[in-house]
Design an enzyme around this catalytic site. Structure first.
Site, PDB file in Angstrom:
ATOM      1  CB  CYS A  79      -0.993  -0.036   1.162  1.00 55.71           C
ATOM      2  SG  CYS A  79      -2.349   1.167   0.969  1.00 55.71           S
ATOM      3  CG  HIS A 181      -4.079  -3.364   2.602  1.00 54.83           C
ATOM      4  ND1 HIS A 181      -3.076  -2.982   3.471  1.00 54.83           N
ATOM      5  CD2 HIS A 181      -4.693  -2.222   2.209  1.00 54.83           C
ATOM      6  CE1 HIS A 181      -3.086  -1.666   3.599  1.00 54.83           C
ATOM      7  NE2 HIS A 181      -4.057  -1.178   2.842  1.00 54.83           N
ATOM      8  CD  GLU A 183      -2.074  -6.270   4.892  1.00 57.32           C
ATOM      9  OE1 GLU A 183      -2.416  -5.097   5.148  1.00 57.32           O
ATOM     10  OE2 GLU A 183      -1.496  -6.580   3.831  1.00 57.32           O
TER      11      GLU A 183
END
Length: 206
Positions: A79, A181, A183
């Protein structure tokens, strides 16, 4: 060992959790005095480019990362961390790390909300190992108001459309970044992180 750059902001905990879930050891790197051996670096990021660069500079992390990348250590930016890999950001008119040539631009799209938030497709454009064993187009989770414009076409790993097409994954064999993202992107995101941890090896400096 995977070093996760901690400059006091961002999505560090969720990145740590994802790396742990994949079974890889990791350590937080909070300042430039860190001396342990690491095999790869991850630069997470949520926030403002100017503030992030100030924190990286003040903590000695800019110098630390430069030293490690000069040694050939692979680096993944996430990001804002991806945006900081380029030379300059329009956010605060900020000079960034400059590992890859290019500029970060503010989104200007008609009939679309900014920030770009939610799930969107990333199209594999280079068959880079970061997207290995993922479909040619894969959904990932985005939250951002700026986007990267790499100078060189060969540095665009993945493309996404939001009002217009933009580079959502960039890099080469050593320096990589994703605008989304991983994650927070379920199994596809874990696969991408696993690809980085598994395939990103020390190389000659860019």
């Amino acid at each position: 060992m995977i070093g996760i750059i901690d400059y006091g902001a961002g999505n560090l905990h969720s990145v740590e959790k994802a790396i742990k879930r994949l079974g890889y050891p990791s350590v937080r790197i909070e300042d430039g005095t860190f001396t342990n051996v690491i095999d790869q670096l991850i630069l997470p990021g949520v926030g403002h480019a100017e503030q992030a660069m100030r924190q990286l500079d003040e903590r000695g992390l800019t110098t630390y990362m430069q030293r490690k990348t000069d040694e050939g250590i692979p680096l993944l930016g996430i990001c804002l961390g991806m945006q900081l890999l380029l030379e300059k950001s329009e956010e605060g008119d900020t000079s960034c790390l400059g590992y890859l040539q290019g500029t970060v631009r503010e989104f200007s799209v008609e009939n679309q909300k900014v920030p770009h938030m939610g799930w969107n497709e990333v199209a594999d454009s280079q068959q880079h190992f970061l997207l290995k064993d993922l479909p040619d187009t894969t959904d990932f989770y985005f939250v951002h108001s700026y986007h990267a414009e790499p100078k060189h076409q060969e540095h665009i790993i993945g493309l996404t459309n939001y009002g217009h097409e933009f580079a959502s994954a960039i890099g080469n064999e050593q320096i990589m970044g994703v605008q989304f993202h991983p994650e927070k992107s379920g199994q596809a995101g874990l696969k991408l992180l696993d690809n980085f941890c598994r395939y990103a090896k020390k190389v000659e400096a860019c």
